[in-house]
Design a protein around this motif. Structure first.
Motif, short mmCIF file in Angstrom:
data_model
loop_
_atom_site.label_atom_id
_atom_site.label_comp_id
_atom_site.label_asym_id
_atom_site.label_seq_id
_atom_site.Cartn_x
_atom_site.Cartn_y
_atom_site.Cartn_z
N ARG A 58 0.90 -1.19 -0.01
CA ARG A 58 0.01 -0.13 0.02
C ARG A 58 0.88 1.36 -0.11
O ARG A 58 2.02 1.10 0.19
N HIS A 94 -4.84 -2.57 -3.12
CA HIS A 94 -5.94 -1.88 -3.68
C HIS A 94 -5.35 -0.91 -4.80
O HIS A 94 -4.66 0.07 -4.32
N ARG A 96 -5.45 2.16 -7.42
CA ARG A 96 -6.32 3.11 -8.16
C ARG A 96 -6.54 2.52 -9.51
O ARG A 96 -5.35 1.96 -10.07
N PHE A 115 -14.39 -0.72 -6.84
CA PHE A 115 -14.68 0.11 -5.56
C PHE A 115 -13.99 1.42 -5.45
O PHE A 115 -13.29 1.72 -6.06
N LEU A 116 -15.10 1.99 -4.52
CA LEU A 116 -14.46 3.51 -4.15
C LEU A 116 -13.65 3.53 -2.91
O LEU A 116 -14.26 2.71 -1.90
N GLU A 117 -12.72 3.92 -2.83
CA GLU A 117 -11.52 4.12 -1.54
C GLU A 117 -11.25 5.46 -1.46
O GLU A 117 -10.74 5.97 -2.46
N ARG A 118 -11.76 6.20 -0.44
CA ARG A 118 -11.71 7.65 -0.33
C ARG A 118 -12.13 8.46 -1.66
O ARG A 118 -11.49 9.35 -1.88
N HIS A 122 -10.87 2.05 -7.15
CA HIS A 122 -9.66 1.25 -7.10
C HIS A 122 -10.18 -0.18 -7.52
O HIS A 122 -11.33 -0.54 -7.46
N GLU A 124 -9.18 -4.50 -6.17
CA GLU A 124 -8.26 -5.04 -5.58
C GLU A 124 -7.54 -6.14 -6.61
O GLU A 124 -7.88 -6.55 -7.59
#
Length: 130
Positions: A58, A94, A96, A115-118, A122, A124
């Motif tokens: 990460r 994850h 972007r 999926f959305l992260e912040r 993104h 996986e």
């Protein structure tokens, strides 16, 4: 170009925080700290978190002027070698959506839906060793 592990709290670690702040946080209107700058010139960083079998990669960041010049690939290869050496069976992350192609070229594959992260798209991804 040299890739190495950084000791938590060291001057090099503080430079790593600055780079993550510049590349990953400021564009989102966030900050790792309020007003703290020091350290040597750092061009790339990543964090590996050990896990049961799969380790997590990460916070991968490469200084904008050095992107596209092999720094990210060298970081990923270093992280993979370190994880393998310490018994990991693979790495997951994850990514972007804008970095997905980079990870695919490094041998990672998507293992889920976007999926959305912040607030950022993104996916996986993982790479199994073997």
């Amino acid at each position: 170009m040299t890739v190495r592990c950084l000791a938590y709290g060291s001057q090099a670690y503080r430079a790593e925080l600055e780079l993550r702040d510049e590349v990953l946080r400021r564009p989102l209107g966030l900050s790792i700290w309020d007003d703290c700058r020091e350290g040597e010139a750092l061009i790339g960083t990543l964090i590996l978190t050990p896990g049961e079998g799969l380790w997590r990669m990460r916070q991968v960041a490469v200084r904008p002027g050095r992107q596209g010049k092999g720094v990210g690939r060298k970081l990923a290869e270093f992280g993979e070698a370190l994880a393998r050496e310490r018994g990991a069976r693979g790495i997951y992350l994850h990514a972007r959506e804008t970095a997905r192609g980079f990870y695919e070229r490094c041998g990672y594959r998507a293992v889920g839906e976007e999926f959305l992260e912040r607030g950022i798209p993104h996916v996986e991804m993982e790479k199994r060793f073997g």
